[in-house]
Scaffold this active site. Structure first.
Site, mmCIF file in Angstrom:
data_model
loop_
_atom_site.group_PDB
_atom_site.id
_atom_site.type_symbol
_atom_site.label_atom_id
_atom_site.label_comp_id
_atom_site.label_asym_id
_atom_site.label_seq_id
_atom_site.Cartn_x
_atom_site.Cartn_y
_atom_site.Cartn_z
ATOM 1 N N ARG A 1 0.760 -1.136 -0.042
ATOM 2 C CA ARG A 1 0.191 0.037 0.056
ATOM 3 C C ARG A 1 0.738 1.283 -0.023
ATOM 4 O O ARG A 1 2.024 1.312 0.577
ATOM 5 C CB ARG A 1 -0.970 -0.010 1.166
ATOM 6 C CG ARG A 1 -1.890 -1.201 1.441
ATOM 7 C CD ARG A 1 -2.389 -1.124 2.673
ATOM 8 N NE ARG A 1 -3.437 -2.184 2.676
ATOM 9 C CZ ARG A 1 -3.380 -3.459 3.491
ATOM 10 N NH1 ARG A 1 -2.010 -3.609 3.882
ATOM 11 N NH2 ARG A 1 -4.249 -4.372 3.604
ATOM 12 N N LYS B 1 -1.594 -3.055 8.224
ATOM 13 C CA LYS B 1 -3.015 -2.304 9.065
ATOM 14 C C LYS B 1 -2.644 -2.960 10.193
ATOM 15 O O LYS B 1 -2.486 -4.186 10.563
ATOM 16 C CB LYS B 1 -4.075 -2.722 8.026
ATOM 17 C CG LYS B 1 -4.410 -1.797 6.908
ATOM 18 C CD LYS B 1 -5.684 -2.055 6.503
ATOM 19 C CE LYS B 1 -6.214 -1.067 5.483
ATOM 20 N NZ LYS B 1 -7.490 -1.214 4.559
ATOM 21 N N HIS C 1 -3.828 -8.902 3.340
ATOM 22 C CA HIS C 1 -5.332 -8.951 3.685
ATOM 23 C C HIS C 1 -5.690 -10.037 4.762
ATOM 24 O O HIS C 1 -4.999 -10.966 4.889
ATOM 25 C CB HIS C 1 -6.024 -9.348 2.606
ATOM 26 C CG HIS C 1 -6.200 -8.377 1.335
ATOM 27 N ND1 HIS C 1 -6.461 -8.878 0.041
ATOM 28 C CD2 HIS C 1 -6.243 -7.095 1.394
ATOM 29 C CE1 HIS C 1 -6.660 -7.651 -0.622
ATOM 30 N NE2 HIS C 1 -6.453 -6.737 0.197
ATOM 31 N N HIS D 1 -2.791 2.521 -5.784
ATOM 32 C CA HIS D 1 -3.637 1.465 -5.757
ATOM 33 C C HIS D 1 -3.899 0.797 -6.905
ATOM 34 O O HIS D 1 -4.088 -0.579 -6.856
ATOM 35 C CB HIS D 1 -5.103 1.946 -5.156
ATOM 36 C CG HIS D 1 -5.880 0.769 -4.802
ATOM 37 N ND1 HIS D 1 -5.715 0.092 -3.787
ATOM 38 C CD2 HIS D 1 -6.999 0.396 -5.268
ATOM 39 C CE1 HIS D 1 -6.760 -0.856 -3.803
ATOM 40 N NE2 HIS D 1 -7.594 -0.686 -4.646
ATOM 41 N N ARG E 1 -1.111 -1.687 -7.233
ATOM 42 C CA ARG E 1 -1.423 -3.056 -6.162
ATOM 43 C C ARG E 1 -2.275 -3.700 -6.811
ATOM 44 O O ARG E 1 -2.146 -4.888 -6.759
ATOM 45 C CB ARG E 1 -1.769 -2.154 -4.883
ATOM 46 C CG ARG E 1 -2.374 -3.262 -3.784
ATOM 47 C CD ARG E 1 -2.723 -2.523 -2.549
ATOM 48 N NE ARG E 1 -3.404 -3.261 -1.417
ATOM 49 C CZ ARG E 1 -2.933 -4.167 -0.767
ATOM 50 N NH1 ARG E 1 -1.642 -4.288 -0.774
ATOM 51 N NH2 ARG E 1 -3.696 -4.833 -0.116
ATOM 52 N N TYR F 1 -9.951 -8.716 -6.577
ATOM 53 C CA TYR F 1 -8.956 -8.736 -7.688
ATOM 54 C C TYR F 1 -9.180 -9.697 -8.699
ATOM 55 O O TYR F 1 -8.301 -9.851 -9.581
ATOM 56 C CB TYR F 1 -7.572 -8.722 -7.283
ATOM 57 C CG TYR F 1 -7.263 -7.624 -6.052
ATOM 58 C CD1 TYR F 1 -7.094 -6.316 -6.658
ATOM 59 C CD2 TYR F 1 -7.274 -7.806 -4.751
ATOM 60 C CE1 TYR F 1 -6.583 -5.258 -5.758
ATOM 61 C CE2 TYR F 1 -6.896 -6.721 -3.984
ATOM 62 C CZ TYR F 1 -6.789 -5.350 -4.510
ATOM 63 O OH TYR F 1 -6.476 -4.373 -3.815
#
Length: 296
Positions: free
Chosen positions: A146, A170, A266, A240, A243, A275
């Protein structure tokens, strides 16, 4: 009313990043301001769903997207769950709330040809900014990280001997991403010119501006947009999308969905499945061109 206890809970127990924490508190403060203005409420602890619904309608009428509204409501819902946990309230007023419908945006990745054209244009880069920009684009495409993760990278996160990159994702979750051989030389070349900058204010972070300070998110976006505007007519040209291209191209080549999930950082497969639509399109094309009965 302050939200310090809630902030501490998100930071210390849930391991939310400071950026996420700030967004949650901002949402709560905006909600509190609205409740005070509309209902003269001293506290949002005793607010009922009808009052919340009035706030949501106001957000819709102000032109805010359903996606943004859902995020704000999610912040509020997390707060009420915290109040339940701390026994400050007995019933969550958002317990039966249903999120607003959001249209699914199809993110169109860069093609392999577009990727090749941009990297070839940067192939001869020898100066600091040229090598930095090449490495930024190569890292996005080779690792799928990211934008905020790239900005926060430190030199110590790069392990050239083991060919790995440590990424802080994250909720402060770390993951190791393998580095392909083609990017190692670019890293070494960039580090050499980086270390020769006249002024280095930030010694720890990997990516710097030419003034020697840590690179910032808007500059990263501008770099990607500028380079890809030369080869792509796509409306959205952002980190993004790089990505997205990373994930799509891996899946097109037969990569395991779960492996791509781990590389992207994720928490669930559901997020990674976004995706897959392009890989399915690629499969349909291959199937149509190769199946014996497709020509009949």
């Amino acid at each position: 009313m302050t939200f310090k206890a809630f902030s501490d809970y998100l930071l210390l127990e849930k391991n939310y990043s400071k950026l996420t924490l700030k967004a949650y508190v901002n949402d709560l403060e905006d909600f509190q301001l609205f409740m005070t203005s509309e209902f003269d409420a001293d506290s949002i602890i005793d607010i009922n769903y009808q009052q919340i619904r009035h706030w949501i309608v106001n957000l819709v009428e102000s032109g805010i997207s359903n996606r943004s509204i859902n995020r704000k409501v999610s912040s509020l819902n997390t707060y009420y769950k915290f109040l339940i946990k701390t026994k400050s309230i007995e019933v969550n007023p958002l317990a039966k709330h249903k999120a607003l419908k959001v249209s699914k945006k199809v993110q169109v990745p860069f093609s392999e040809v577009e990727m090749k054209q941009v990297l070839e244009a940067l192939n001869s880069a020898k100066d600091f900014e040229g090598l930095r920009n090449r490495l930024i684009i190569e890292l996005f495409y080779a690792t799928g990280i990211r934008r905020i993760e790239l900005v926060q990278l430190k030199i110590s996160d790069v392990d050239l001997s083991n060919k790995t990159l440590k990424v802080l994702g994250k909720r402060n979750k770390e993951r190791l991403i393998p580095l392909i051989d083609s990017i190692l030389k670019t890293i070494e070349d960039y580090l050499q010119v980086r270390n020769n900058l006249e002024t280095i204010v930030d010694n720890s972070h990997l990516f710097l501006t030419k003034k020697g300070v840590k690179i910032y998110e808007t500059l990263v976006y501008r770099i990607i947009n500028d380079y890809f505007s030369n080869v792509s007519t796509k409306v959205k040209r952002s980190p993004h999308i790089l990505r997205h291209s990373f994930a799509t191209h891996l899946l097109n080549q037969g990569a395991n969905l779960n492996a791509v999930k781990e590389l992207l950082g994720h928490s669930s497969l559901a997020a990674t499945q976004v995706y897959t639509h392009n890989s399915i399109a690629e499969l349909k094309k291959v199937y149509s061109n190769t199946h014996p009965r497709s020509k009949k």
